[in-house]
Design a protein around this motif. Structure first.
Motif, PDB file in Angstrom:
ATOM      1  N   UNK A 191       0.816  -1.207   0.000  1.00  0.00           N
ATOM      2  CA  UNK A 191       0.000   0.000   0.000  1.00  0.00           C
ATOM      3  C   UNK A 191       0.855   1.265   0.000  1.00  0.00           C
ATOM      4  N   UNK A 192       2.110   1.178   0.381  1.00  0.00           N
ATOM      5  CA  UNK A 192       2.953   2.365   0.353  1.00  0.00           C
ATOM      6  C   UNK A 192       3.239   2.768  -1.100  1.00  0.00           C
TER       7      UNK A 192
ATOM      8  N   UNK B  70      -8.123  -3.384  -0.562  1.00  0.00           N
ATOM      9  CA  UNK B  70      -8.845  -3.035  -1.799  1.00  0.00           C
ATOM     10  C   UNK B  70      -7.986  -2.236  -2.784  1.00  0.00           C
ATOM     11  N   UNK B  71      -7.155  -1.346  -2.291  1.00  0.00           N
ATOM     12  CA  UNK B  71      -6.295  -0.554  -3.180  1.00  0.00           C
ATOM     13  C   UNK B  71      -5.236  -1.434  -3.831  1.00  0.00           C
TER      14      UNK B  71
ATOM     15  N   UNK C  36      -6.254  -3.649  -6.886  1.00  0.00           N
ATOM     16  CA  UNK C  36      -6.325  -3.022  -8.205  1.00  0.00           C
ATOM     17  C   UNK C  36      -4.991  -3.103  -8.943  1.00  0.00           C
ATOM     18  N   UNK C  37      -3.914  -3.365  -8.219  1.00  0.00           N
ATOM     19  CA  UNK C  37      -2.585  -3.440  -8.822  1.00  0.00           C
ATOM     20  C   UNK C  37      -2.202  -4.852  -9.252  1.00  0.00           C
ATOM     21  N   UNK C  38      -2.878  -5.843  -8.692  1.00  0.00           N
ATOM     22  CA  UNK C  38      -2.500  -7.235  -8.933  1.00  0.00           C
ATOM     23  C   UNK C  38      -3.291  -7.839 -10.078  1.00  0.00           C
ATOM     24  N   UNK C  39      -2.745  -8.887 -10.659  1.00  0.00           N
ATOM     25  CA  UNK C  39      -3.383  -9.588 -11.766  1.00  0.00           C
ATOM     26  C   UNK C  39      -3.722 -11.004 -11.311  1.00  0.00           C
TER      27      UNK C  39
ATOM     28  N   UNK D 202       3.177 -11.681  -4.607  1.00  0.00           N
ATOM     29  CA  UNK D 202       2.541 -11.995  -3.331  1.00  0.00           C
ATOM     30  C   UNK D 202       2.704 -10.786  -2.426  1.00  0.00           C
ATOM     31  N   UNK D 203       1.590 -10.190  -2.033  1.00  0.00           N
ATOM     32  CA  UNK D 203       1.644  -9.054  -1.117  1.00  0.00           C
ATOM     33  C   UNK D 203       1.182  -9.512   0.261  1.00  0.00           C
ATOM     34  N   UNK D 204       1.964  -9.197   1.254  1.00  0.00           N
ATOM     35  CA  UNK D 204       1.591  -9.502   2.639  1.00  0.00           C
ATOM     36  C   UNK D 204       1.057  -8.208   3.229  1.00  0.00           C
ATOM     37  N   UNK D 205      -0.236  -8.196   3.542  1.00  0.00           N
ATOM     38  CA  UNK D 205      -0.884  -6.949   3.914  1.00  0.00           C
ATOM     39  C   UNK D 205      -1.853  -7.147   5.059  1.00  0.00           C
ATOM     40  N   UNK D 206      -2.243  -6.032   5.620  1.00  0.00           N
ATOM     41  CA  UNK D 206      -3.307  -6.010   6.625  1.00  0.00           C
ATOM     42  C   UNK D 206      -4.315  -4.937   6.256  1.00  0.00           C
ATOM     43  N   UNK D 207      -3.831  -3.769   5.941  1.00  0.00           N
ATOM     44  CA  UNK D 207      -4.698  -2.640   5.603  1.00  0.00           C
ATOM     45  C   UNK D 207      -4.506  -2.286   4.133  1.00  0.00           C
TER      46      UNK D 207
END
Length: 69
Positions: free
Chosen positions: A15-16, A43-44, A47-50, A35-40
């Motif tokens: 998200x940064x 949704x944003x 939109x970047x991932x396929x 692979x993104x490891x996220x918490x917050x």
């Protein structure tokens, strides 16, 4: 030249601004599985991932069952 073999990339917290740029940049070169490891901000980041190239977001706060899917 685009990558022709699967080349996974793990990002912690896309998200940064800089990490979002990294996702966009690597996608230009066909680097997937992202692979993104996220918490917050999930949704944003979505939109970047396929998803058709198996890019995923892992929310580690949802527990082991979610991470192991």
């Amino acid at each position: 030249d685009p990558v022709t073999i699967p080349t996974p990339l793990i990002i912690n917290g896309a998200i940064t601004t800089i990490k979002s740029f990294i996702i966009k940049f690597t996608a230009l070169f066909n680097i997937h599985l992202i692979i993104d490891i996220a918490e917050k901000g999930i949704p944003a980041v979505e939109t970047l991932l396929n998803k058709s190239k198996d890019d995923i977001i892992i929310n580690y706060r949802l527990g082991n069952n979610h991470v192991n899917k």
